[in-house]
Design a protein around this motif. Structure first.
Motif, short mmCIF file in Angstrom:
data_model
loop_
_atom_site.label_atom_id
_atom_site.label_comp_id
_atom_site.label_asym_id
_atom_site.label_seq_id
_atom_site.Cartn_x
_atom_site.Cartn_y
_atom_site.Cartn_z
N ASP A 24 -0.82 -20.21 3.05
CA ASP A 24 -0.16 -19.97 4.34
C ASP A 24 0.93 -20.99 4.67
O ASP A 24 1.58 -20.89 5.72
N ARG A 25 1.14 -21.95 3.79
CA ARG A 25 2.10 -23.01 4.07
C ARG A 25 3.52 -22.55 3.74
O ARG A 25 3.74 -21.71 2.88
N LYS A 26 4.52 -23.14 4.43
CA LYS A 26 5.93 -22.86 4.15
C LYS A 26 6.43 -23.81 3.05
O LYS A 26 5.95 -24.94 2.93
N GLN A 76 6.34 -26.77 -5.10
CA GLN A 76 7.36 -25.72 -5.01
C GLN A 76 7.61 -25.09 -6.38
O GLN A 76 7.78 -23.88 -6.51
N LYS A 82 7.07 -27.63 3.43
CA LYS A 82 5.91 -28.52 3.59
C LYS A 82 5.29 -28.89 2.24
O LYS A 82 4.26 -29.56 2.19
N LEU A 131 -3.02 -23.42 -0.33
CA LEU A 131 -1.76 -23.59 0.40
C LEU A 131 -1.05 -22.26 0.65
O LEU A 131 0.14 -22.23 0.94
N HIS A 138 11.73 -19.22 4.94
CA HIS A 138 11.09 -18.66 6.14
C HIS A 138 9.77 -17.95 5.81
O HIS A 138 9.05 -17.54 6.71
N MET A 139 9.47 -17.80 4.52
CA MET A 139 8.24 -17.11 4.12
C MET A 139 7.15 -18.11 3.73
O MET A 139 7.44 -19.21 3.26
N SER A 140 5.91 -17.69 3.89
CA SER A 140 4.79 -18.50 3.43
C SER A 140 4.73 -18.50 1.90
O SER A 140 5.42 -17.70 1.25
N VAL A 141 3.92 -19.38 1.36
CA VAL A 141 3.71 -19.42 -0.09
C VAL A 141 3.25 -18.05 -0.59
O VAL A 141 3.78 -17.51 -1.57
N ASP A 194 3.63 -15.08 0.76
CA ASP A 194 4.69 -14.06 0.86
C ASP A 194 5.75 -14.26 -0.21
O ASP A 194 6.32 -13.30 -0.73
N ASN A 195 6.07 -15.52 -0.54
CA ASN A 195 7.01 -15.79 -1.63
C ASN A 195 6.47 -15.23 -2.94
O ASN A 195 7.19 -14.57 -3.69
#
Length: 326
Positions: free
Chosen positions: A129-131, A140, A134, A127, A90-93, A95-96
């Motif tokens: 802001d990406r989840k 990842q 995606k 990237l 549920h977090m963006s890149v 935020d992770n």
């Protein structure tokens, strides 16, 4: 060389099963060390004890010279990347990557700067802001790596981080992890069962079997001089024979030569020939110097292909024959 982590006579038992059996290990600072071995050899248990997720039954673990045997994981300031990456969907890149910094109460402006610097390092700033869903598997993996690096850990621990990637991506990520380690001068401990991965990436290899360290050194030290048959087999040596005096020997397929009968060497019969594109893998039944018949593999490039059933001479150069313990 300064040790970033030390294990002193460390044992880990689970009931009657001994997973790690009295090992001594010094992990050099600023280098990439691999723990290499088959499943169940104790390498992941060793990594988990260094991380603090498992407390040894006996022995001492020091990190940067401080006894950390019973220090909880969150107080060791170590970064860890698991097989599964364990990203928050549920977090963006960004935020992770910033999650560990947020837990450490790093101010938001400083946190944003560190996150973007780390994403730049792994080539994913575009990237941010990406989840995670995606992203590709390789992307990842880089996010998980960035999250572990962002906290500026004392040690970066990687538990089979490439095993979920396809063969092409694994090769790319080996080079990427090596580059990041060199640029950051982080101390990295990588657990793997893949000898090619260990040989390509390591400054120091630690080969384990049945809870013990069986050989340790740089790839250039370990590969040409395996300590015993287990290490030789694990590193891809496939030919084993016995000298006239009973000494066990090993030699790699690329070091065997095949010639016509009458030359000075070991007499044998071609059992099979497999075409592999750039070379031929020839299986031979040979009488070794002790008189025993053994199956040898020769990697042949160029020249006419030997025919199954033909009698040949196999030449094993003395400078490529490696003696093993009896």
């Amino acid at each position: 060389m300064t040790a970033a982590a030390e294990l002193i006579d460390v044992t880990q038992r689970f009931g009657s099963f001994t997973a790690v059996d009295g090992i001594d290990l010094a992990v050099p600072s600023g280098k990439l060390t691999t723990l290499l071995g088959p499943s169940g050899c104790g390498k992941t248990t060793t990594l988990r004890m260094i991380a603090g997720y498992s407390t040894p039954t006996s022995g001492t673990i020091r990190i940067d010279g401080t006894d950390s045997t019973r220090t909880p994981p969150e107080k060791r300031n170590l970064g860890m990347v698991f097989q599964s990456y364990a990203l928050f969907p549920h977090m963006s890149v960004a935020d992770n990557v910033g999650y560990g910094l947020k837990l450490r109460k790093v101010p938001s402006a400083q946190r944003r700067t560190r996150v973007m610097e780390t994403l730049e390092l792994v080539g994913l700033a575009h990237l941010a802001d990406r989840k995670p869903k995606k992203l590709s598997g390789g992307q990842q993996q880089r996010v998980a790596l960035a999250r572990a690096i962002a906290i500026k850990p004392r040690l970066l621990l990687l538990d089979e981080p490439l095993s979920n990637l396809d063969a092409r991506l694994r090769v790319q990520m080996r080079a990427e992890i090596r580059r990041i380690q060199a640029e950051t001068e982080l101390t990295v401990i990588l657990v793997t069962h893949d000898q090619d991965e260990a040989l390509e990436m390591s400054d120091e290899m630690v080969i384990m079997n049945e809870g013990r360290i069986v050989q340790q050194g740089s790839p250039a030290q370990v590969f040409p001089r395996p300590a015993d048959r287990f290490v030789a087999e694990f590193l891809g040596y496939e030919n084993f024979l016995t000298a006239a005096d009973g000494t066990p020997l090993t030699i790699r397929p690329e070091h065997l030569r095949i010639s016509g009968q009458g030359d000075d060497g070991l007499e044998g019969t071609v059992a099979d020939v497999a075409f592999r594109g750039v070379d031929l893998l020839v299986s031979l039944d040979v009488a070794d110097p002790s008189g025993a018949t053994v199956r040898l593999l020769a990697d042949v490039r160029g020249g006419p292909a030997p025919q199954p059933g033909s009698r040949v001479t196999v030449i094993a150069p003395d400078d490529h024959l490696i003696p093993l313990p009896r």
